[in-house]
Design a protein around this motif. Sequence first.
Motif, PDB file in Angstrom:
ATOM      1  N   PRO A 106       0.796  -1.241   0.000  1.00  0.00           N
ATOM      2  CA  PRO A 106       0.000   0.000   0.000  1.00  0.00           C
ATOM      3  C   PRO A 106       0.822   1.282   0.000  1.00  0.00           C
ATOM      4  CG  PRO A 106      -1.034  -1.604   1.430  1.00  0.00           C
ATOM      5  CD  PRO A 106       0.281  -2.200   0.998  1.00  0.00           C
ATOM      6  N   ALA A 107       1.865   1.363   0.815  1.00  0.00           N
ATOM      7  CA  ALA A 107       2.683   2.575   0.859  1.00  0.00           C
ATOM      8  C   ALA A 107       3.391   2.810  -0.470  1.00  0.00           C
ATOM      9  CB  ALA A 107       3.705   2.478   1.996  1.00  0.00           C
ATOM     10  N   LEU A 108       3.858   1.730  -1.098  1.00  0.00           N
ATOM     11  CA  LEU A 108       4.513   1.838  -2.409  1.00  0.00           C
ATOM     12  C   LEU A 108       3.540   2.349  -3.458  1.00  0.00           C
ATOM     13  CD1 LEU A 108       6.641   1.244  -4.611  1.00  0.00           C
ATOM     14  CD2 LEU A 108       5.858  -1.140  -4.569  1.00  0.00           C
ATOM     15  N   LEU A 109       2.340   1.778  -3.496  1.00  0.00           N
ATOM     16  CA  LEU A 109       1.357   2.180  -4.508  1.00  0.00           C
ATOM     17  C   LEU A 109       0.953   3.642  -4.334  1.00  0.00           C
ATOM     18  CD1 LEU A 109      -0.911  -1.005  -4.572  1.00  0.00           C
ATOM     19  CD2 LEU A 109       1.080  -0.464  -5.995  1.00  0.00           C
ATOM     20  N   ARG A 110       0.794   4.072  -3.090  1.00  0.00           N
ATOM     21  CA  ARG A 110       0.426   5.474  -2.848  1.00  0.00           C
ATOM     22  C   ARG A 110       1.529   6.413  -3.322  1.00  0.00           C
ATOM     23  NH1 ARG A 110      -0.085   7.486   3.240  1.00  0.00           N
ATOM     24  NH2 ARG A 110       2.167   7.134   3.031  1.00  0.00           N
ATOM     25  N   LEU A 111       2.787   6.089  -2.995  1.00  0.00           N
ATOM     26  CA  LEU A 111       3.895   6.948  -3.395  1.00  0.00           C
ATOM     27  C   LEU A 111       4.040   7.000  -4.905  1.00  0.00           C
ATOM     28  CD1 LEU A 111       6.258   8.707  -2.547  1.00  0.00           C
ATOM     29  CD2 LEU A 111       7.655   6.630  -2.326  1.00  0.00           C
ATOM     30  N   PHE A 112       3.865   5.837  -5.577  1.00  0.00           N
ATOM     31  CA  PHE A 112       3.968   5.827  -7.038  1.00  0.00           C
ATOM     32  C   PHE A 112       2.869   6.685  -7.654  1.00  0.00           C
ATOM     33  CE2 PHE A 112       3.173   4.154 -11.274  1.00  0.00           C
ATOM     34  CZ  PHE A 112       4.461   4.164 -11.815  1.00  0.00           C
ATOM     35  N   LEU A 121      -2.281   2.273 -12.798  1.00  0.00           N
ATOM     36  CA  LEU A 121      -1.906   1.038 -12.121  1.00  0.00           C
ATOM     37  C   LEU A 121      -3.082   0.078 -12.132  1.00  0.00           C
ATOM     38  CD1 LEU A 121       0.006   2.297  -8.945  1.00  0.00           C
ATOM     39  CD2 LEU A 121       0.999   1.149 -10.919  1.00  0.00           C
ATOM     40  N   LEU A 122      -2.831  -1.140 -12.595  1.00  0.00           N
ATOM     41  CA  LEU A 122      -3.819  -2.215 -12.484  1.00  0.00           C
ATOM     42  C   LEU A 122      -3.259  -3.236 -11.513  1.00  0.00           C
ATOM     43  CD1 LEU A 122      -5.092  -2.909 -16.126  1.00  0.00           C
ATOM     44  CD2 LEU A 122      -6.295  -1.770 -14.276  1.00  0.00           C
ATOM     45  N   PHE A 123      -3.973  -3.463 -10.433  1.00  0.00           N
ATOM     46  CA  PHE A 123      -3.469  -4.358  -9.394  1.00  0.00           C
ATOM     47  C   PHE A 123      -4.277  -5.645  -9.386  1.00  0.00           C
ATOM     48  CE2 PHE A 123      -3.075  -5.972  -5.067  1.00  0.00           C
ATOM     49  CZ  PHE A 123      -1.699  -6.026  -4.981  1.00  0.00           C
ATOM     50  N   ARG A 124      -3.577  -6.790  -9.397  1.00  0.00           N
ATOM     51  CA  ARG A 124      -4.241  -8.086  -9.439  1.00  0.00           C
ATOM     52  C   ARG A 124      -3.784  -8.944  -8.267  1.00  0.00           C
ATOM     53  NH1 ARG A 124      -4.009 -11.173 -14.815  1.00  0.00           N
ATOM     54  NH2 ARG A 124      -5.957 -12.003 -13.956  1.00  0.00           N
ATOM     55  N   PRO A 125      -4.596  -9.049  -7.197  1.00  0.00           N
ATOM     56  CA  PRO A 125      -4.249  -9.992  -6.133  1.00  0.00           C
ATOM     57  C   PRO A 125      -4.379 -11.415  -6.648  1.00  0.00           C
ATOM     58  CG  PRO A 125      -6.369  -8.933  -5.681  1.00  0.00           C
ATOM     59  CD  PRO A 125      -5.844  -8.344  -6.944  1.00  0.00           C
ATOM     60  N   ILE A 282       6.926   1.134 -16.467  1.00  0.00           N
ATOM     61  CA  ILE A 282       7.233  -0.079 -15.694  1.00  0.00           C
ATOM     62  C   ILE A 282       8.589   0.067 -15.020  1.00  0.00           C
ATOM     63  CG2 ILE A 282       7.655  -2.566 -15.831  1.00  0.00           C
ATOM     64  CD1 ILE A 282       5.726  -2.651 -18.209  1.00  0.00           C
ATOM     65  N   ARG A 283       9.564   0.618 -15.743  1.00  0.00           N
ATOM     66  CA  ARG A 283      10.895   0.818 -15.164  1.00  0.00           C
ATOM     67  C   ARG A 283      10.833   1.740 -13.956  1.00  0.00           C
ATOM     68  NH1 ARG A 283      14.928  -2.092 -15.095  1.00  0.00           N
ATOM     69  NH2 ARG A 283      14.763  -2.403 -17.363  1.00  0.00           N
ATOM     70  N   ALA A 284      10.052   2.805 -14.059  1.00  0.00           N
ATOM     71  CA  ALA A 284       9.922   3.739 -12.932  1.00  0.00           C
ATOM     72  C   ALA A 284       9.302   3.048 -11.725  1.00  0.00           C
ATOM     73  CB  ALA A 284       9.080   4.943 -13.346  1.00  0.00           C
ATOM     74  N   PHE A 285       8.310   2.201 -11.981  1.00  0.00           N
ATOM     75  CA  PHE A 285       7.675   1.489 -10.868  1.00  0.00           C
ATOM     76  C   PHE A 285       8.660   0.521 -10.214  1.00  0.00           C
ATOM     77  CE2 PHE A 285       5.466  -2.145  -9.104  1.00  0.00           C
ATOM     78  CZ  PHE A 285       4.591  -1.523  -8.224  1.00  0.00           C
ATOM     79  N   MET A 286       9.407  -0.213 -11.012  1.00  0.00           N
ATOM     80  CA  MET A 286      10.352  -1.184 -10.463  1.00  0.00           C
ATOM     81  C   MET A 286      11.444  -0.502  -9.639  1.00  0.00           C
ATOM     82  SD  MET A 286      10.567  -3.623 -13.845  1.00  0.00           S
ATOM     83  CE  MET A 286      12.076  -4.430 -13.340  1.00  0.00           C
ATOM     84  N   GLU A 287      11.951   0.629 -10.135  1.00  0.00           N
ATOM     85  CA  GLU A 287      12.989   1.340  -9.396  1.00  0.00           C
ATOM     86  C   GLU A 287      12.457   1.865  -8.068  1.00  0.00           C
ATOM     87  OE1 GLU A 287      14.402   4.292 -12.097  1.00  0.00           O
ATOM     88  OE2 GLU A 287      15.604   2.853 -13.279  1.00  0.00           O
TER      89      GLU A 287
END
Length: 297
Positions: A106-112, A121-125, A282-287
Amino acid sequence: MDIRQLKTFWTLASTRNFSRTAESLNYVPSTVTMQIKALEEELGIKLLDRLGKSVVLTDAGRRFLPYANKILNDVEEARHAASQSGELTGTVVIGADETLCTYRLPALLRLFRERYPHVRLLFRPLSSHNLKQSLREGNADVVFILDEPAVSADLHTELLLDEPFLMVVSPDHPLASRSTLSIEDFHREHMLLSEKGCSYRTYFYRTLLRKGADSLTELEFNSAETIKQCAMMGLGIALLPEMAIKGEVERGELIALPWDLSEIRFATQMLWHQEKWISPSIRAFMELAGNVLKRSS
């Protein structure tokens, strides 16, 4: 074929549902049906089957999906290169198991989202055993797993954070006041465990049996939060990653048992397919994921 058809097919492959795809793309369901039909007619192949309300890709659909994904990524890269603003755009599809969804991401997704507001962002649990397959089938760009460090022939793996585990009980549990434990103390105890197929549940259970435990009663759950709440209510002994119970242990709501779990080494890891083209978004998210999660504690 056109870009809209490919985007509709890619979204449908991710959601596996016509209504959710239509809602995601701001279409009516009939538009989704029409675009998929047109794409299938142009390709001369059947891409998917409807099974009730859900959608399943055919073998041809699974083979076509990585190519559709690459085309859409190339289009995103071209738009980014041509953009005068230089702001990142595009879509990043993420997968993770329930525990990491709840306690790490959650903290990562909010910051991104704050840093890159124009990236979708598409999130798939997903269950643990489906995460790697989602990369191989092109249904996710990046996934996060809680597992033993491992090497894969077709997937890149970045180890982000070691995750210690604790065995915990409620303060009024008979074992809560013990300073030492033997394997016999677990006989006929209720073990609160994650679902079958979960790697750390399998490893832990094998370890107990190897040490001579028997007559264990298993209560199985698909949520770490549910296991934690049941342990706090005194329903049994739970094995959970420290990240899920750190606060409760510090407040005395759960008691960590004096049992050596040092041989259990699991870590939060980020995976992506070796053959996948990594778009700027995607690269920005991974970094960012690497920076944020490696600093977690």
